[in-house]
Motif scaffolding. Structure first.
Motif, short mmCIF file in Angstrom:
data_model
loop_
_atom_site.label_atom_id
_atom_site.label_comp_id
_atom_site.label_asym_id
_atom_site.label_seq_id
_atom_site.Cartn_x
_atom_site.Cartn_y
_atom_site.Cartn_z
N UNK A 159 0.83 -1.20 0.00
CA UNK A 159 0.00 0.00 0.00
C UNK A 159 0.87 1.26 0.00
N UNK A 160 1.95 1.24 0.75
CA UNK A 160 2.86 2.39 0.78
C UNK A 160 3.53 2.56 -0.58
N UNK A 161 3.92 1.45 -1.19
CA UNK A 161 4.51 1.51 -2.53
C UNK A 161 3.53 2.12 -3.53
N UNK A 162 2.24 1.84 -3.35
CA UNK A 162 1.23 2.41 -4.23
C UNK A 162 1.20 3.93 -4.19
N UNK A 163 1.50 4.49 -3.03
CA UNK A 163 1.58 5.96 -2.91
C UNK A 163 2.91 6.46 -3.48
#
Length: 292
Positions: A159-163
Motif C-alpha cells: 500500500x505504501x509503494x502504491x503511494x
C-alpha cells in the motif's frame, strides 16, 4: 516543497443540525524536507488538518498553499471544478491500515494504479511500480501474487509503494504503526526514515505513540479542539509535564525511565535521549563514571 496552512477553518456537515467545527483559524507552515509529527487526542483535528494538505478536504475558510498550488473554499461552481490531481500526486497520503485499500489482482497491478490514475502509460506505471516496490523492500518473487496472500506487514508495504509510485514530494502517514508488533513498528518507522533520506521527502507523521514521535520527529505540532496548542521541539514538549497532562498526552517511556533514574545516578537534569539505545548508553556511562 513548502506547505502553508493559512487561517484554515473547517466545518463538517455545514448547515445541518450535525454541523461541527473541526478546525478554527489554523496557521501552520511546513518547510521542504521537514519531518513533522502531528499529535492530539481523538477529535483534536489532526487528521482533518493533514487531509487538507492533499486536497482530500477543502477549507470552509482560509486557504492551503502547496508550492504553486492554492486550495480555497468552494464558493462557486467554478471553485468546485478546481483540478486537484496535481496536488494529490505531489502530496501522498497513507491512511491508517492502508492495506485495507488494496483491491487489484496482483501486487504489481495494485501499485501501478496510482501512476495510471495520474496519466502515466502502462509502461511508465510498471516502471514506477517496480521502483516503489524495491524502495519498500518487497521481494520481487511476490509481485505477481495477490496482495491478499501476503502477511499484514507485507500488505502494508504494498500500500505504501502504491503511494510512492506516484513520486510524491510530500508523504503523509496517518498512524503508520497501528496494529503492528514492536518489531514491525520499528521496521516500519525505519522504512519511512530511510525513504525520507533517499527521496528527499517532506515527511508528516500523525501518531498517538509518543515513543515513536520522540525517536523520529524533529518538530511536533499538537492539536487541541481544532487549534494548534503547541508547535516546537519534542523535548520542549515532553519536559513540560503539566502541558503534556493538559493536552491529554503521555510522557514517552524512555524519558519517564530517564527521569526516574536521574536522581538514583546522582544527576539533577533529565538526559535528552530519544531511544532505548541512547538511554542504555547514558546509564552505562554514568555507572562507569560512578565506579571510577
Amino acid at each position: 516543497m513548502p506547505i502553508r496552512i493559512e487561517e484554515v477553518t473547517y466545518q463538517y456537515q455545514m448547515n445541518t443540525p450535525f454541523e461541527r467545527t473541526a478546525l478554527r483559524d489554523v496557521n501552520v507552515t511546513i518547510p521542504s524536507g521537514a519531518l513533522v509529527a502531528f499529535l492530539g487526542h481523538t477529535g483534536s483535528g489532526k487528521s482533518t488538518l493533514v487531509q487538507h494538505m492533499n486536497g482530500l478536504l477543502r477549507p470552509t475558510d482560509g486557504r492551503v498553499v502547496v508550492d504553486d498550488i492554492t486550495v480555497t473554499p468552494i464558493r462557486t461552481r467554478r471553485d468546485k471544478k478546481q483540478n486537484l490531481l496535481p496536488l494529490r500526486r505531489r502530496v501522498g497520503l497513507v491512511f491508517q491500515y492502508p492495506e485495507h485499500q488494496l483491491f487489484e489482482e496482483t501486487v504489481e497491478r495494485d501499485v501501478m494504479f496510482g501512476p495510471r490514475n495520474f496519466g502515466a502509460t502502462d509502461a511508465e506505471a510498471k516502471e514506477r511500480a517496480h521502483e516503489a516496490l524495491r524502495l519498500v523492500g518487497l521481494d520481487e518473487t511476490l509481485w505477481d501474487r495477490s496482495p491478499f496472500d501476503l502477511s499484514g506487514g507485507q500488505m502494508r508495504r504494498v500500500a505504501i509503494a502504491g503511494v510512492l509510485a506516484s513520486r510524491p514530494d510530500v508523504l503523509i502517514v496517518d498512524e503508520p504503526t497501528a496494529g503492528l508488533d514492536p518489531i514491525g513498528r520499528r521496521d516500519m518507522l525505519a522504512l519511512f526514515k530511510r525513504l525520507r533520506e533517499e527521496l528527499n521527502l517532506t515527511l508528516i507523521l500523525v501518531s498517538h505513540d509518543m515513543d515513536d514521535v520522540l525517536a523520529y520527529a524533529e518538530r511536533v505540532i499538537v492539536m487541541e479542539r481544532g487549534q494548534v496548542a503547541f508547535d516546537g521541539d519534542p523535548f520542549e514538549l515532553f519536559q513540560d509535564e503539566a502541558l503534556v497532562r493538559r493536552l491529554q498526552l503521555d510522557i514517552p517511556h524512555v524519558l519517564r525511565f530517564a527521569r526516574d533514574m536521574a536522581p538514583v545516578l546522582g544527576e539533577t537534569a533529565i538526559p535528552l535521549v530519544r531511544t532505548e539505545s541512547e538511554l542504555a548508553d547514558w546509564v552505562a556511562e554514568r555507572l562507569k563514571g560512578g565506579a571510577t
